[in-house]
Write an enzyme that holds these catalytic residues in place. Structure first.
Site, PDB file in Angstrom:
ATOM      1  CB  SER A 116       5.144  74.210  12.942  1.00  0.00           C
ATOM      2  OG  SER A 116       4.464  72.981  12.986  1.00  0.00           O
ATOM      3  CD  GLU A 146       7.642  71.212   5.581  1.00  0.00           C
ATOM      4  OE1 GLU A 146       8.398  70.723   4.728  1.00  0.00           O
ATOM      5  OE2 GLU A 146       7.918  72.197   6.267  1.00  0.00           O
ATOM      6  CB  CYS A 180      13.684  74.929   1.601  1.00  0.00           C
ATOM      7  SG  CYS A 180      14.590  76.199   0.708  1.00  0.00           S
ATOM      8  CG  PHE A 221       2.778  63.247  -8.319  1.00  0.00           C
ATOM      9  CD1 PHE A 221       3.584  62.244  -7.809  1.00  0.00           C
ATOM     10  CD2 PHE A 221       3.351  64.395  -8.835  1.00  0.00           C
ATOM     11  CE1 PHE A 221       4.965  62.375  -7.814  1.00  0.00           C
ATOM     12  CE2 PHE A 221       4.743  64.543  -8.828  1.00  0.00           C
ATOM     13  CZ  PHE A 221       5.539  63.525  -8.323  1.00  0.00           C
ATOM     14  N   GLY A 256       6.679  81.281   2.073  1.00  0.00           N
ATOM     15  CA  GLY A 256       5.464  81.311   1.265  1.00  0.00           C
ATOM     16  C   GLY A 256       5.603  80.541  -0.027  1.00  0.00           C
ATOM     17  CG  LEU A 257       5.875  76.289  -2.266  1.00  0.00           C
ATOM     18  CD1 LEU A 257       6.701  76.896  -3.396  1.00  0.00           C
ATOM     19  CD2 LEU A 257       6.487  74.928  -1.880  1.00  0.00           C
TER      20      LEU A 257
HETATM   21  P1  FAD Z   1      -4.483  69.751  -2.002  1.00  0.00           P
HETATM   22  O1  FAD Z   1      -3.202  69.814  -2.742  1.00  0.00           O
HETATM   23  O2  FAD Z   1      -5.676  70.408  -2.598  1.00  0.00           O
HETATM   24  O3  FAD Z   1      -4.830  68.233  -1.710  1.00  0.00           O
HETATM   25  C1  FAD Z   1      -6.113  67.786  -1.276  1.00  0.00           C
HETATM   26  C2  FAD Z   1      -6.103  66.267  -1.246  1.00  0.00           C
HETATM   27  O4  FAD Z   1      -5.872  65.755  -2.562  1.00  0.00           O
HETATM   28  C3  FAD Z   1      -4.991  65.709  -0.370  1.00  0.00           C
HETATM   29  O5  FAD Z   1      -5.449  64.582   0.333  1.00  0.00           O
HETATM   30  C4  FAD Z   1      -3.930  65.284  -1.378  1.00  0.00           C
HETATM   31  O6  FAD Z   1      -3.124  64.219  -0.899  1.00  0.00           O
HETATM   32  C5  FAD Z   1      -4.773  64.871  -2.555  1.00  0.00           C
HETATM   33  N1  FAD Z   1      -4.066  64.981  -3.827  1.00  0.00           N
HETATM   34  C6  FAD Z   1      -3.561  66.103  -4.405  1.00  0.00           C
HETATM   35  N2  FAD Z   1      -2.973  65.805  -5.568  1.00  0.00           N
HETATM   36  C7  FAD Z   1      -3.095  64.474  -5.735  1.00  0.00           C
HETATM   37  C8  FAD Z   1      -2.664  63.557  -6.735  1.00  0.00           C
HETATM   38  N3  FAD Z   1      -1.977  63.959  -7.823  1.00  0.00           N
HETATM   39  N4  FAD Z   1      -2.960  62.254  -6.587  1.00  0.00           N
HETATM   40  C9  FAD Z   1      -3.645  61.826  -5.505  1.00  0.00           C
HETATM   41  N5  FAD Z   1      -4.066  62.628  -4.525  1.00  0.00           N
HETATM   42  C10 FAD Z   1      -3.800  63.941  -4.636  1.00  0.00           C
HETATM   43  N6  FAD Z   1       2.568  76.005   3.079  1.00  0.00           N
HETATM   44  C11 FAD Z   1       3.601  76.881   2.941  1.00  0.00           C
HETATM   45  O7  FAD Z   1       4.014  77.206   1.833  1.00  0.00           O
HETATM   46  N7  FAD Z   1       4.224  77.426   4.042  1.00  0.00           N
HETATM   47  C12 FAD Z   1       3.830  77.115   5.304  1.00  0.00           C
HETATM   48  O8  FAD Z   1       4.417  77.611   6.281  1.00  0.00           O
HETATM   49  C13 FAD Z   1       2.738  76.218   5.498  1.00  0.00           C
HETATM   50  N8  FAD Z   1       2.263  75.948   6.743  1.00  0.00           N
HETATM   51  C14 FAD Z   1       1.100  75.223   6.897  1.00  0.00           C
HETATM   52  C15 FAD Z   1       0.501  75.108   8.148  1.00  0.00           C
HETATM   53  C16 FAD Z   1      -0.693  74.420   8.307  1.00  0.00           C
HETATM   54  C17 FAD Z   1      -1.362  74.351   9.647  1.00  0.00           C
HETATM   55  C18 FAD Z   1      -1.282  73.783   7.187  1.00  0.00           C
HETATM   56  C19 FAD Z   1      -2.565  73.004   7.325  1.00  0.00           C
HETATM   57  C20 FAD Z   1      -0.698  73.879   5.949  1.00  0.00           C
HETATM   58  C21 FAD Z   1       0.488  74.618   5.775  1.00  0.00           C
HETATM   59  N9  FAD Z   1       1.051  74.807   4.499  1.00  0.00           N
HETATM   60  C22 FAD Z   1       2.123  75.667   4.336  1.00  0.00           C
HETATM   61  C23 FAD Z   1       0.368  74.302   3.300  1.00  0.00           C
HETATM   62  C24 FAD Z   1       0.537  72.802   3.075  1.00  0.00           C
HETATM   63  O9  FAD Z   1       1.832  72.521   2.650  1.00  0.00           O
HETATM   64  C25 FAD Z   1      -0.557  72.362   2.107  1.00  0.00           C
HETATM   65  O10 FAD Z   1      -1.778  72.346   2.821  1.00  0.00           O
HETATM   66  C26 FAD Z   1      -0.280  71.005   1.489  1.00  0.00           C
HETATM   67  O11 FAD Z   1       0.800  71.084   0.595  1.00  0.00           O
HETATM   68  C27 FAD Z   1      -1.499  70.436   0.767  1.00  0.00           C
HETATM   69  O12 FAD Z   1      -2.038  71.373  -0.108  1.00  0.00           O
HETATM   70  P2  FAD Z   1      -3.625  71.657  -0.085  1.00  0.00           P
HETATM   71  O13 FAD Z   1      -4.011  71.903   1.329  1.00  0.00           O
HETATM   72  O14 FAD Z   1      -3.885  72.708  -1.080  1.00  0.00           O
HETATM   73  O15 FAD Z   1      -4.293  70.290  -0.496  1.00  0.00           O
END
Ligand code: FAD
Length: 390
Positions: free
Chosen positions: A96, A369, A244, A389, A135-136
């Site tokens: 990562s 991701e 990216c 979605f 940071g996204l």
């Molecule tokens: P949510 O978007 O709230 O989703 C929750 C659940 O709902 C999931 O199961 C999802 O599949 C589902 N869901 C959401 N929308 C829909 C839909 N339309 N239809 C059906 N199901 C849906 N982000 C960064 O920017 N930079 C990083 O370096 C980074 N590193 C990370 C490191 C770790 C250890 C972790 C855990 C996350 C990291 N992330 C990072 C964030 C990561 O990309 C997000 O956790 C991910 O995009 C999911 O977002 P969320 O956790 O808010 O879940």
């Protein structure tokens, strides 16, 4: 017996060049020497092993495909993938760090930055002298980053940045952050934020059961003054961070194969040695079914991903093709980790073996991701033309 085995059931090595094999083997030897012996301990203590940063840079783990004139390794996409595979064979958290630095920090500076930004940051990022983060994601905007509220205002001679990012890999120790924020018109732009800028803090996220050897944190911007030359001007809109992510997700597809290989190899060796009912458990049909299905799935993933690498080298891989490989391979790896854990019985839950750590790590990899669900919906959109979605 503790040498890495490398399942190659369909002679995939025949499809690799001498350079690919050389790059892979040196990454593999480095992981074996520098990561495997220490990683369990760091994961248990929830600490990132900073001493490996220099070595990660030396094996091409930071910007493998970034041109050499900017300090990168100047390699092709298959070599990039093989490096990710070998690093993640060691640990998904270390991979990562490498993915973020390469595809989410160096890539946007290389592709969307000015020449001054490239010269200033890329060579230092390539050696690990500077570490970066991306940071996204925000507390209220994960799968739907377009809803982000982090924003900046044009103050004439500088920008003023406000907002917060969450779940940011490398944040607690990063020297710079590539941050995605909306301008006054609501258009998403990338900005380079540097540690030390007033109003910028990076609190660490604790109590993770997954990616424990990777450091995760928040990015908080409280009226941070950003010099105008820190704006990435080459591409704007959500497509910029998404491009990216395409690069990082491609690397994750390869990386997941590495984690799966390590679990399969460990389970196979254990099954051959572990005697129950007077014979090796590898001689039972149930355990053979598990092992045979593992090597089948690894082989399918290898072929899918190698082909994706060829398409990326030709500049033809689509976002949807990358989604399919990321989703398939991480799911493949997490299922193999769960089955492999059971093959080891009680021993499988200890840190004596890498499997439980891989299994827990992959719970993050299947979510970050783009979640497993969202990647399926990207395939759905691609084949039907209808976004489910939104
Ligand atoms: P949510 O978007 O709230 O989703 C929750 C659940 O709902 C999931 O199961 C999802 O599949 C589902 N869901 C959401 N929308 C829909 C839909 N339309 N239809 C059906 N199901 C849906 N982000 C960064 O920017 N930079 C990083 O370096 C980074 N590193 C990370 C490191 C770790 C250890 C972790 C855990 C996350 C990291 N992330 C990072 C964030 C990561 O990309 C997000 O956790 C991910 O995009 C999911 O977002 P969320 O956790 O808010 O879940």
């Amino acid at each position: 017996p503790d040498l890495f085995q490398a399942p190659d059931y369909y002679n995939l090595d025949d499809l690799l060049t001498e350079e690919h094999k050389l790059v892979r083997d040196s990454a593999r030897a480095w992981v074996k020497r520098e990561v495997s012996p220490i990683i369990e301990d760091y994961a248990q203590r929830a600490e990132f092993p900073k001493q490996i940063i220099k070595g990660l840079g030396e094996i091409g783990g930071f910007g493998p495909y970034i041109p050499e004139e900017y300090g990168g390794a100047g390699l092709d996409q298959i070599s990039y993938g093989l490096i990710m595979q070998e690093i993640e064979r060691g640990d998904s958290g270390v991979r990562s760090t490498s993915s973020v630095q390469s595809s989410l920090v160096m890539y946007p500076i290389w592709k969307f930055g000015t020449e001054e930004q490239r010269v200033k940051y890329l060579p230092k990022l390539a050696t690990g002298e500077y570490m970066g983060c991306f940071g996204l994601t925000e507390p209220d905007h994960g799968s739907n980053p377009s809803g982000m509220t982090t924003n900046y205002k044009d103050m004439g001679d500088h920008y003023l940045l406000n907002g917060a990012k969450m779940w940011i890999s490398n944040a607690p120790f990063a020297d710079i952050a590539v941050v995605w924020a909306k301008n006054e018109e609501g258009r998403i732009h990338g900005l380079i934020v540097e540690r030390g800028m007033e109003g910028f803090t990076t609190p660490e996220t604790h109590n993770k059961w997954s990616l424990r050897a990777s450091s995760t944190g928040e990015l908080i911007f409280d009226n941070v003054k950003i010099p105008k030359e820190n704006l990435l001007t080459g591409k704007t809109g959500l497509g910029a961070p998404m491009q990216c992510l395409d690069s990082a997700r491609y690397g994750i597809a390869w990386g997941a194969i590495g984690a799966a290989m390590d679990c399969y190899d460990t389970a196979l060796r254990y099954a051959k040695e572990r005697i129950q009912f007077d014979k090796p458990i590898a001689g039972t049909q149930l355990q053979q079914k598990k092992l045979a299905e593992m090597i089948t799935e690894i082989t399918k993933a290898q072929l899918l991903t190698w082909r994706l690498g060829v398409l990326r080298n030709e500049g033809r891989a689509t976002t949807a093709q990358i989604s399919m490989a990321k989703r398939n391979n991480v799911d493949m790896a997490i299922n193999i980790a769960r089955e492999a854990r059971q093959i080891l019985g009680g021993m499988g839950i200890t840190g004596e073996y890498s499997i439980m750590r891989h299994m827990m790590n992959l719970e993050s990899v299947i979510t970050y991701e783009g979640t497993h669900d969202i990647h399926l919906l990207i395939t759905g959109l691609d084949i039907t033309g209808i976004a489910a979605f939104k």
